[in-house]
Design a protein around this motif. Structure first.
Motif, PDB file in Angstrom:
ATOM      1  N   GLY A 162       0.779  -1.226   0.000  1.00 54.26           N
ATOM      2  CA  GLY A 162       0.000   0.000   0.000  1.00 54.26           C
ATOM      3  C   GLY A 162       0.814   1.281   0.000  1.00 54.26           C
ATOM      4  O   GLY A 162       1.976   1.315  -0.388  1.00 54.26           O
ATOM      5  N   TYR A 163       0.155   2.342   0.448  1.00 57.25           N
ATOM      6  CA  TYR A 163       0.776   3.655   0.563  1.00 57.25           C
ATOM      7  C   TYR A 163       1.967   3.507   1.496  1.00 57.25           C
ATOM      8  O   TYR A 163       1.841   3.001   2.607  1.00 57.25           O
ATOM      9  CB  TYR A 163      -0.230   4.647   1.136  1.00 57.25           C
ATOM     10  CG  TYR A 163       0.301   6.044   1.329  1.00 57.25           C
ATOM     11  CD1 TYR A 163       0.695   6.798   0.251  1.00 57.25           C
ATOM     12  CD2 TYR A 163       0.386   6.595   2.592  1.00 57.25           C
ATOM     13  CE1 TYR A 163       1.172   8.094   0.416  1.00 57.25           C
ATOM     14  CE2 TYR A 163       0.855   7.885   2.779  1.00 57.25           C
ATOM     15  CZ  TYR A 163       1.250   8.624   1.682  1.00 57.25           C
ATOM     16  OH  TYR A 163       1.732   9.894   1.859  1.00 57.25           O
ATOM     17  N   GLY A 164       3.119   3.910   1.043  1.00 53.09           N
ATOM     18  CA  GLY A 164       4.326   3.698   1.832  1.00 53.09           C
ATOM     19  C   GLY A 164       5.069   2.451   1.418  1.00 53.09           C
ATOM     20  O   GLY A 164       6.181   2.205   1.856  1.00 53.09           O
ATOM     21  N   GLY A 165       4.441   1.633   0.567  1.00 54.34           N
ATOM     22  CA  GLY A 165       5.104   0.424   0.085  1.00 54.34           C
ATOM     23  C   GLY A 165       6.303   0.773  -0.787  1.00 54.34           C
ATOM     24  O   GLY A 165       6.347   1.829  -1.423  1.00 54.34           O
ATOM     25  N   LEU A 166       7.271  -0.115  -0.789  1.00 51.73           N
ATOM     26  CA  LEU A 166       8.445   0.108  -1.617  1.00 51.73           C
ATOM     27  C   LEU A 166       8.075   0.017  -3.096  1.00 51.73           C
ATOM     28  O   LEU A 166       7.284  -0.848  -3.484  1.00 51.73           O
ATOM     29  CB  LEU A 166       9.534  -0.913  -1.281  1.00 51.73           C
ATOM     30  CG  LEU A 166      10.127  -0.768   0.119  1.00 51.73           C
ATOM     31  CD1 LEU A 166      11.040  -1.942   0.435  1.00 51.73           C
ATOM     32  CD2 LEU A 166      10.871   0.552   0.259  1.00 51.73           C
ATOM     33  N   PRO A 167       8.653   0.871  -3.902  1.00 56.63           N
ATOM     34  CA  PRO A 167       8.335   0.848  -5.332  1.00 56.63           C
ATOM     35  C   PRO A 167       9.019  -0.321  -6.042  1.00 56.63           C
ATOM     36  O   PRO A 167       9.921  -0.957  -5.494  1.00 56.63           O
ATOM     37  CB  PRO A 167       8.880   2.180  -5.832  1.00 56.63           C
ATOM     38  CG  PRO A 167      10.001   2.494  -4.902  1.00 56.63           C
ATOM     39  CD  PRO A 167       9.580   1.947  -3.564  1.00 56.63           C
ATOM     40  N   ASP A 168       8.583  -0.555  -7.279  1.00 57.32           N
ATOM     41  CA  ASP A 168       9.232  -1.574  -8.102  1.00 57.32           C
ATOM     42  C   ASP A 168      10.578  -1.050  -8.597  1.00 57.32           C
ATOM     43  O   ASP A 168      10.997   0.055  -8.251  1.00 57.32           O
ATOM     44  CB  ASP A 168       8.314  -2.014  -9.245  1.00 57.32           C
ATOM     45  CG  ASP A 168       8.002  -0.916 -10.247  1.00 57.32           C
ATOM     46  OD1 ASP A 168       8.694   0.128 -10.272  1.00 57.32           O
ATOM     47  OD2 ASP A 168       7.060  -1.101 -11.040  1.00 57.32           O
ATOM     48  N   ARG A 169      11.238  -1.802  -9.428  1.00 56.90           N
ATOM     49  CA  ARG A 169      12.583  -1.445  -9.885  1.00 56.90           C
ATOM     50  C   ARG A 169      12.625  -0.109 -10.627  1.00 56.90           C
ATOM     51  O   ARG A 169      13.662   0.521 -10.720  1.00 56.90           O
ATOM     52  CB  ARG A 169      13.143  -2.552 -10.767  1.00 56.90           C
ATOM     53  CG  ARG A 169      12.362  -2.710 -12.050  1.00 56.90           C
ATOM     54  CD  ARG A 169      12.858  -3.856 -12.869  1.00 56.90           C
ATOM     55  NE  ARG A 169      12.141  -3.848 -14.141  1.00 56.90           N
ATOM     56  CZ  ARG A 169      12.145  -4.823 -14.996  1.00 56.90           C
ATOM     57  NH1 ARG A 169      12.843  -5.902 -14.743  1.00 56.90           N
ATOM     58  NH2 ARG A 169      11.480  -4.736 -16.114  1.00 56.90           N
TER      59      ARG A 169
END
Length: 177
Positions: A87-94
């Motif tokens: 969710g919000y605050g989750g780490l982004p993808d590459r």
């Protein structure tokens, strides 16, 4: 603390026991006095699930549906900017994009899911709309976003400063080509 493998084994055993006739269980298994068979319960496998369980239980304690309880419970980690796993605050993808997945199922086996959904705070609610409003089971990527926007969800930036900083640090050593 129980690990997930042990939890799954215990859950499978519990499911097997619950498949047995209720009278047999009551006669053969000594249950605590406060525990009642067929009463709703809320279970999570992660520590951030405690707050999610509390919100889900609020729905159930007011005779709300299990589906509503699941959705409300999942909203908690989806909106928690300190939880970098979802969710919000989750780490982004590459590529630095926060992409989210969610799925939900009702008591009849109907289900809906979204995959690689960007810009929507509560993908669980979009997954529920997929289940309730479309003939599909899964929508992904741009199609999932388009559907969410058509359903009235608002586009938001889900990349928090903390997650962006962590991603930029990861890029320094990722050796990603």
């Amino acid at each position: 603390m129980i690990n997930r493998r042990k939890f799954i084994k215990a859950s499978a055993l519990t499911a097997t026991l619950l498949a047995v006739d209720k009278k047999s269980i009551a006669n053969e298994v000594e249950l605590p006095k406060q525990q009642k068979i067929n009463q709703p319960i809320v279970i999570s496998t992660w520590d951030f699930g405690v707050a999610a369980n509390a919100d889900a239980w609020k729905v159930l304690s007011k005779n709300g549906s299990a589906l509503d309880a699941v959705e409300q419970g999942v909203w908690v980690p989806e909106a928690d900017e300190t939880n970098q796993t979802v969710g919000y605050g989750g780490l982004p993808d590459r590529d630095g994009k926060v992409t989210l997945d969610a799925c939900i199922m009702d008591h009849l086996g109907n289900c809906g899911a979204v995959l690689a959904l960007e810009h929507i705070m509560h993908p669980i609610s979009v997954a529920r709309k997929v289940m309730e409003k479309t003939p599909h089971v899964i929508l992904a990527g741009d199609g999932a976003l388009q559907f969410a926007l058509e359903q009235g969800f608002k586009k938001e930036n889900l990349l928090t400063p903390a997650s962006e900083k962590a991603w930029k640090e990861w890029l320094k050593t990722a050796k990603y080509n």
